[in-house]
Scaffold this motif. Structure first.
Motif, short mmCIF file in Angstrom:
data_model
loop_
_atom_site.label_atom_id
_atom_site.label_comp_id
_atom_site.label_asym_id
_atom_site.label_seq_id
_atom_site.Cartn_x
_atom_site.Cartn_y
_atom_site.Cartn_z
N TYR A 153 0.83 -1.21 0.00
CA TYR A 153 0.00 0.00 0.00
C TYR A 153 0.87 1.25 0.00
N ASN A 154 0.24 2.37 -0.32
CA ASN A 154 0.97 3.64 -0.24
C ASN A 154 0.16 4.78 0.39
N ASP A 155 -1.10 4.55 0.72
CA ASP A 155 -1.91 5.57 1.40
C ASP A 155 -2.07 5.17 2.86
N THR A 168 -0.41 15.25 1.65
CA THR A 168 -0.78 13.94 1.11
C THR A 168 -0.44 12.86 2.12
N ILE A 170 0.31 9.83 0.99
CA ILE A 170 1.00 8.85 0.16
C ILE A 170 2.46 8.72 0.60
N CYS A 171 2.88 7.50 0.87
CA CYS A 171 4.26 7.18 1.23
C CYS A 171 4.65 5.88 0.52
N ASN A 172 5.86 5.83 0.00
CA ASN A 172 6.35 4.61 -0.65
C ASN A 172 7.21 3.84 0.34
N GLN A 226 -8.48 4.04 5.86
CA GLN A 226 -7.92 5.39 5.99
C GLN A 226 -8.46 6.10 7.23
#
Length: 250
Positions: A153-155, A168, A170-172, A226
């Motif tokens: 996942y990224n969120d 945001t 969003i993280c990688n 989330q």
């Protein structure tokens, strides 16, 4: 217009007695103490900008900050390091001063950050404030399975502190795994960026899996929700270490 030179400082700190990295009113922070030492060394006001923020009680075994000096102010790195470390408390150490290009940015240029979270089982006076003591066993296999799911996942809004005002979620994630030690566990996580309180919330959720309160596969639903209330409680700050920062030019 005055020409300036920019420098990176590599440092480490034990965060036990500090209210995080960033200076703030009515509380002692690492940034404030460092800038006071730099001002005495250079005999001028020196402002720093850190690679990120750490919360109260969180440690950093590697941290970078940048600062500027007039281009005509010359100094020897070895002498500087000796002087600044003599002025800093034992809880803060500066390891390197690195000349960088004028637009280099300690926060925005970092391409990867890594954290560790330390857990121990047996009471140990030498780990007090540096690790979280947990009594009772944990199901490491389930925790490892849950940790691996995170990389899909990224969120990560489910692990973000409420009202954190992130642009945001969003993280990688590049690494998410547990390491077993002689008397406990270390959780390793690396990403291009992190949300506020994210690592402590993730660890709290993984510990709930280890205690059997959640199943490993529940991690899918928690992340997809989330919703911060769907995840576990944040673990204590004492076990968290910022351990590595990557830059393309260092």
């Amino acid at each position: 217009m005055q020409h300036i030179k920019r420098f990176f400082l590599e440092l480490a700190y034990n965060g036990t007695s500090f209210h995080g990295w960033q200076s703030q009113p009515n509380a002692v922070a690492v940034q404030e103490v460092l800038e006071q030492a730099l001002q005495k060394v250079f005999r001028r006001k020196v402002e720093t900008l850190g690679c990120g923020r750490t919360d109260t009680g969180v440690h950093a075994s590697q941290f970078f900050a940048h600062f500027d000096l007039p281009a005509d102010l010359n100094f020897l790195a070895e002498k500087f390091l000796k002087s600044v470390n003599a002025l800093l408390p034992t809880s803060i150490a500066v390891y390197r001063v690195i000349p960088v290009h004028a637009d280099a940015h300690a926060r925005f240029d970092a391409t990867q950050r890594s954290y560790e979270y330390h857990i121990h089982y047996q009471k140990n006076p030498f780990k007090h404030h540096l690790s979280w003591q947990i009594t009772g066993g944990l199901n490491l296999e389930a925790m490892q399975d849950a940790a691996s799911i995170i990389k899909n996942y990224n969120d990560f809004g489910a692990f973000c502190k409420a009202n954190a005002d992130n642009f945001t979620n969003i993280c990688n994630i590049y690494r998410s795994e547990w390491e077993e030690t002689a008397d406990g566990l270390i959780y390793h996580i690396s990403a291009n960026r992190f949300l506020r309180n994210m690592v402590r919330a993730i660890v709290g959720t993984l510990v709930d899996v280890g205690r059997g309160k959640l199943g490993a596969k529940d991690m899918h639903g928690i992340i997809q929700s989330q919703n911060r209330s769907a995840a576990g409680a944040s673990v204590p700050a004492c076990g968290l270490f910022l351990t590595q920062i990557h830059y393309p030019y260092i």
